[in-house]
Design a protein around this motif. Structure first.
Motif, short mmCIF file in Angstrom:
data_model
loop_
_atom_site.label_atom_id
_atom_site.label_comp_id
_atom_site.label_asym_id
_atom_site.label_seq_id
_atom_site.Cartn_x
_atom_site.Cartn_y
_atom_site.Cartn_z
N LEU A 271 -11.70 -6.97 2.32
CA LEU A 271 -11.02 -7.12 3.47
C LEU A 271 -11.31 -6.16 4.78
O LEU A 271 -11.69 -6.53 5.79
N SER A 272 -11.21 -4.94 4.38
CA SER A 272 -11.56 -3.85 5.21
C SER A 272 -13.11 -4.12 5.53
O SER A 272 -13.49 -3.74 7.11
N LEU A 273 -14.09 -4.37 5.12
CA LEU A 273 -15.37 -4.69 5.22
C LEU A 273 -15.28 -5.86 6.38
O LEU A 273 -16.23 -5.70 7.57
N LEU B 113 -13.03 -6.86 8.45
CA LEU B 113 -12.75 -6.41 9.70
C LEU B 113 -13.58 -5.41 10.46
O LEU B 113 -13.45 -5.62 11.66
N PHE B 114 -14.11 -4.64 9.78
CA PHE B 114 -15.19 -3.65 10.20
C PHE B 114 -16.51 -4.63 10.98
O PHE B 114 -16.40 -3.84 12.05
N ILE B 115 -16.83 -5.58 10.17
CA ILE B 115 -17.98 -6.11 10.75
C ILE B 115 -17.68 -6.75 11.94
O ILE B 115 -18.35 -7.02 12.99
N ILE B 116 -16.17 -7.60 11.88
CA ILE B 116 -15.87 -8.16 13.00
C ILE B 116 -15.89 -7.45 14.25
O ILE B 116 -16.23 -7.62 15.30
N GLY B 117 -15.30 -6.00 13.91
CA GLY B 117 -15.16 -5.26 15.22
C GLY B 117 -16.55 -4.80 15.64
O GLY B 117 -16.66 -4.64 16.83
N THR B 118 -17.61 -4.60 14.67
CA THR B 118 -18.86 -4.19 15.25
C THR B 118 -19.33 -5.33 16.05
O THR B 118 -20.18 -4.96 17.08
N ILE B 119 -19.33 -6.52 15.45
CA ILE B 119 -19.93 -7.67 16.34
C ILE B 119 -19.22 -7.68 17.69
O ILE B 119 -20.10 -7.81 18.69
N ALA C 201 -9.61 -1.09 10.31
CA ALA C 201 -10.29 -1.34 8.97
C ALA C 201 -10.58 0.19 8.17
O ALA C 201 -10.23 0.10 6.91
N VAL C 202 -10.85 1.41 8.81
CA VAL C 202 -11.24 2.38 7.82
C VAL C 202 -9.82 2.82 7.30
O VAL C 202 -9.54 3.33 6.19
N ASN C 203 -8.55 2.83 8.28
CA ASN C 203 -7.25 3.11 7.52
C ASN C 203 -6.77 2.19 6.30
O ASN C 203 -6.28 2.81 5.56
N LEU C 204 -7.29 1.13 6.40
CA LEU C 204 -6.80 0.15 5.35
C LEU C 204 -7.68 0.65 4.07
O LEU C 204 -6.78 0.92 2.83
N ASN C 205 -8.88 1.11 4.07
CA ASN C 205 -9.34 1.69 2.98
C ASN C 205 -8.61 3.02 2.58
O ASN C 205 -8.60 3.12 1.25
N LEU D 225 -25.66 -5.47 8.02
CA LEU D 225 -24.91 -4.35 7.68
C LEU D 225 -23.89 -4.87 6.80
O LEU D 225 -23.77 -4.42 5.70
N ALA D 226 -23.30 -6.16 6.96
CA ALA D 226 -22.06 -6.60 6.15
C ALA D 226 -22.77 -7.03 4.86
O ALA D 226 -22.36 -6.69 3.60
N PHE D 227 -23.94 -7.61 5.13
CA PHE D 227 -24.88 -8.06 3.60
C PHE D 227 -25.05 -6.85 2.82
O PHE D 227 -24.83 -6.86 1.50
N GLN D 228 -25.63 -5.81 3.41
CA GLN D 228 -25.85 -4.61 2.67
C GLN D 228 -24.55 -3.81 1.85
O GLN D 228 -24.61 -3.79 0.73
#
Lengths: 100, 175
Positions: A10-12, A14-20, A41-45, B101-104
């Motif tokens: 889940l955190s991953l 959210l992180f990727i959506i934020g990066t996009i 997302a980091v907080n969730l981890n 990045l997500a894939f990795q």
């Protein structure tokens, strides 16, 4: 207690959506919002692992990240308001004063 | 059982509203959707028995920061940015890099569950009723082991407040 892997995925996500959002959006305010999403997302981890290991230090770290996010939002918006007053734009690709 | 229902509900809400946030063109809508995402994450904090962070998340993020964002959006004359192109030129390359990045990271997480006994599927967390009261435990740690970072954080907030006031202030005519 769920397996901690679910929280990580889940955190991953959210992180990727934020990066996009940070990379692709043109409106600077939405870019700032996406940064908030990444920090969240980091907080969730941190909180998930604090629960798994039964050690509340992870939640302390999450609390400090929260504080830094607040300071970052305040300063970022102040810079944006000052910038908008000078240049009358909020688009990332029109902020090219340092480009030649 | 109830735990997993909670988790999947809030996770679905969080991911859905985050995805909508990045793709809406109206920045006010993005702000509202960001509030939804942050509240859903607060729900997951509650599901993880982090009561104090749940409350702090709602008060700080969902109320404080969002009022700030919406205020800035209104003040910066939102109609100027409505109707302009939403994404910048590097949108395809950028999305591609982020998805790579997500894939990795996904592959990394997935393969780490193969490690026997030490993988991601740690199930040994204490049952919820055995946990100490969360706020009490948190304050005990915060004011013993993390006292110095706590004070530094207060200085950081003070500095950012002063900086924000200085930057937003209008230049007077005499300068």
């Amino acid at each position: 207690m769920m397996p901690v892997g679910h929280y990580l995925f889940l955190s991953l996500a959210l992180f990727i959506i934020g990066t996009i959002g940070v990379i692709t959006r043109r409106n600077v305010i939405v870019v700032l919002m996406s940064i908030e999403l990444i920090l969240n997302a980091v907080n969730l981890n941190l909180v998930a692992f604090s629960r798994v290991f039964g050690d509340a230090s992870g939640q302390i770290f999450a609390l400090f990240i929260l504080l830094v996010a607040v300071a970052e939002a305040i300063i970022g918006l102040a810079i944006l308001i000052a910038f908008f007053r000078n240049r009358e734009t909020l688009q990332t690709d029109e902020m090219d004063l340092l480009k030649w | 059982m109830l735990d997993s229902v909670f988790f999947y509900f809030f996770a679905g809400v969080a991911i859905l509203s985050a995805a909508l946030m990045v793709t809406r063109s109206n920045a006010i809508h993005s702000g509202i959707l960001l509030i939804t995402t942050l509240l859903a994450t607060a729900g997951i904090f509650l599901q993880l028995r982090a009561d104090f962070l749940f409350i702090a998340q709602i008060i700080l993020y969902a109320v404080g920061i969002m009022v700030l964002f919406l205020f800035a959006l209104v003040r910066l004359r939102l109609h100027v940015s409505v109707g302009q192109i939403k994404f910048s030129r590097q949108k395809y390359v950028g999305s591609l890099v982020a998805l790579a990045l997500a894939f990795q990271v996904g592959i990394l997480l997935w393969s780490s569950r193969q490690i026997p006994g030490d993988g991601l599927l740690i199930q040994g967390a204490a049952p919820a009723e055995k946990l100490p009261p969360n706020t009490q435990e948190l304050s005990r740690i915060l004011f013993s082991g993390y006292l110095l970072p706590f004070e530094v954080a207060s200085v950081l907030l003070l500095v950012s407040m002063i900086g924000a006031v200085l930057m937003v202030r209008r230049r007077s005519a005499s300068e």
